[in-house]
Scaffold this motif. Structure first.
Motif, mmCIF file in Angstrom:
data_model
loop_
_atom_site.group_PDB
_atom_site.id
_atom_site.type_symbol
_atom_site.label_atom_id
_atom_site.label_comp_id
_atom_site.label_asym_id
_atom_site.label_seq_id
_atom_site.Cartn_x
_atom_site.Cartn_y
_atom_site.Cartn_z
ATOM 1 N N ARG A 1 0.828 -1.210 0.000
ATOM 2 C CA ARG A 1 0.000 0.000 0.000
ATOM 3 C C ARG A 1 0.861 1.259 0.000
ATOM 4 O O ARG A 1 0.483 2.281 -0.583
ATOM 5 C CB ARG A 1 -0.921 0.004 1.225
ATOM 6 N N ALA A 2 1.998 1.183 0.682
ATOM 7 C CA ALA A 2 2.901 2.340 0.760
ATOM 8 C C ALA A 2 3.803 2.448 -0.465
ATOM 9 O O ALA A 2 4.557 3.418 -0.596
ATOM 10 C CB ALA A 2 3.748 2.254 2.023
ATOM 11 N N LYS A 3 3.764 1.426 -1.336
ATOM 12 C CA LYS A 3 4.566 1.383 -2.562
ATOM 13 C C LYS A 3 6.062 1.435 -2.262
ATOM 14 O O LYS A 3 6.826 2.201 -2.865
ATOM 15 C CB LYS A 3 4.157 2.515 -3.505
ATOM 16 N N VAL A 4 6.457 0.596 -1.295
ATOM 17 C CA VAL A 4 7.873 0.444 -0.966
ATOM 18 C C VAL A 4 8.171 -1.047 -0.860
ATOM 19 O O VAL A 4 7.275 -1.877 -0.719
ATOM 20 C CB VAL A 4 8.239 1.141 0.366
ATOM 21 N N ASP A 5 9.463 -1.395 -0.937
ATOM 22 C CA ASP A 5 9.871 -2.784 -0.759
ATOM 23 C C ASP A 5 9.693 -3.198 0.690
ATOM 24 O O ASP A 5 9.857 -2.382 1.599
ATOM 25 C CB ASP A 5 11.342 -2.965 -1.152
ATOM 26 N N VAL A 6 9.386 -4.471 0.898
ATOM 27 C CA VAL A 6 9.277 -4.996 2.264
ATOM 28 C C VAL A 6 10.582 -4.772 3.014
ATOM 29 O O VAL A 6 10.586 -4.442 4.209
ATOM 30 C CB VAL A 6 8.923 -6.494 2.232
ATOM 31 N N ALA A 7 11.690 -4.931 2.302
ATOM 32 C CA ALA A 7 13.002 -4.756 2.933
ATOM 33 C C ALA A 7 13.177 -3.344 3.474
ATOM 34 O O ALA A 7 13.799 -3.149 4.531
ATOM 35 C CB ALA A 7 14.107 -5.072 1.927
ATOM 36 N N LEU A 8 12.608 -2.364 2.765
ATOM 37 C CA LEU A 8 12.728 -0.981 3.221
ATOM 38 C C LEU A 8 11.914 -0.762 4.495
ATOM 39 O O LEU A 8 12.369 -0.087 5.428
ATOM 40 C CB LEU A 8 12.264 -0.016 2.135
ATOM 41 N N ALA A 9 10.730 -1.323 4.540
ATOM 42 C CA ALA A 9 9.909 -1.215 5.749
ATOM 43 C C ALA A 9 10.617 -1.872 6.929
ATOM 44 O O ALA A 9 10.630 -1.331 8.045
ATOM 45 C CB ALA A 9 8.550 -1.866 5.520
ATOM 46 N N ASN A 10 11.213 -3.029 6.679
ATOM 47 C CA ASN A 10 11.967 -3.705 7.745
ATOM 48 C C ASN A 10 13.186 -2.893 8.169
ATOM 49 O O ASN A 10 13.525 -2.839 9.358
ATOM 50 C CB ASN A 10 12.419 -5.095 7.270
ATOM 51 N N TYR A 11 13.825 -2.258 7.207
ATOM 52 C CA TYR A 11 15.004 -1.452 7.500
ATOM 53 C C TYR A 11 14.658 -0.273 8.407
ATOM 54 O O TYR A 11 15.369 0.036 9.368
ATOM 55 C CB TYR A 11 15.619 -0.942 6.195
ATOM 56 N N HIS A 12 13.551 0.391 8.104
ATOM 57 C CA HIS A 12 13.153 1.575 8.873
ATOM 58 C C HIS A 12 12.599 1.207 10.247
ATOM 59 O O HIS A 12 12.863 1.907 11.235
ATOM 60 C CB HIS A 12 12.097 2.380 8.111
ATOM 61 N N PHE A 13 11.827 0.122 10.333
ATOM 62 C CA PHE A 13 11.066 -0.123 11.560
ATOM 63 C C PHE A 13 11.257 -1.497 12.186
ATOM 64 O O PHE A 13 10.746 -1.758 13.269
ATOM 65 C CB PHE A 13 9.567 0.094 11.274
ATOM 66 N N GLY A 14 11.960 -2.386 11.515
ATOM 67 C CA GLY A 14 12.181 -3.704 12.097
ATOM 68 C C GLY A 14 10.959 -4.603 11.937
ATOM 69 O O GLY A 14 10.286 -4.573 10.910
ATOM 70 N N LYS A 15 10.642 -5.360 12.971
ATOM 71 C CA LYS A 15 9.529 -6.293 12.924
ATOM 72 C C LYS A 15 8.195 -5.546 12.980
ATOM 73 O O LYS A 15 8.134 -4.370 13.309
ATOM 74 C CB LYS A 15 9.627 -7.272 14.093
#
Length: 209
Positions: A37-51
């Motif tokens: 929904r945010a149009k970002v890679d899952v890896a980027l979400a994990n990088y910014h916020f972790g689990k």
């Protein structure tokens, strides 16, 4: 990627997560759904916020301090003077007013999420104590000043009822829409705010007065 790009994507992740957590709760949302929904890679979400749990806390905490500090400022606005009961209640119900006045649609999502956390035995214990419980203690202290002869347990029970009414209103379940045949809307925070102050004040005066 520039710092501005990183910041914008980070905020977009938080905005989307806020909306999805508000609608579906913690267990009903995946990091992949948020990322898509945010149009970002899952890896980027994990990088910014972790689990996912870390992201859930980040979403909850993002607006908590602003809301809590705004409540405190309003509660202390007439410091040195005896506050009216209505002024004290107004400070506590500030979330309803802020959601209407900021122009930020994310506030309604956040307040629905806050309601879910408030009524959850699990999340309430884990998350409300960090910021909100300090303001509740100040609210209780102000109420004791308004009702110096009241039993302490009566004040706490009345607060409990206020908190429940606020949580149900913030949750925007749509139930009042159906029951009223559309005459009342759960999304109409202005109408809720206008009526809650006199309603709650009357209850406090009846029980603690």
């Amino acid at each position: 990627m520039t710092k501005k790009d990183k910041s914008e994507k980070s905020e977009r992740i938080l905005d989307v997560a806020e909306e999805l957590f508000a609608l579906h709760g913690f267990d009903g949302v995946t990091i992949r759904q948020i990322s898509n929904r945010a149009k970002v890679d899952v890896a980027l979400a994990n990088y910014h916020f972790g689990k996912k749990l870390d992201l859930f806390h980040a979403v909850f905490d993002r607006r908590a301090e602003l809301l809590s500090s705004s409540r405190r400022e309003l509660l202390q606005a007439s410091s040195g003077k005896k506050q009216t009961l209505e002024q004290i209640i107004e400070a506590f119900l500030l979330p309803l007013k802020m959601a209407q006045q900021t122009g930020d649609p994310g506030w309604k999502n956040y307040l629905a999420l806050l309601a879910n956390v408030m009524i959850s035995p699990l999340w309430s214990k884990a998350m409300m104590g960090k910021v909100y419980d300090i303001r509740v203690e100040e609210f209780i202290t102000a109420l004791k000043g308004a009702f110096p002869k009241a039993k302490e347990e009566d004040i706490h029970w009345c607060y409990h009822y206020v908190s429940g009414a606020l949580a149900l209103t913030l949750a925007q379940t749509g139930r009042i829409d159906k029951l009223s045949g559309g005459k009342c809307l759960s999304s109409d925070f202005d109408a809720a705010y206008e009526r809650m102050i006199p309603f709650i004040a009357a209850g406090f005066r009846e029980v603690c007065g």
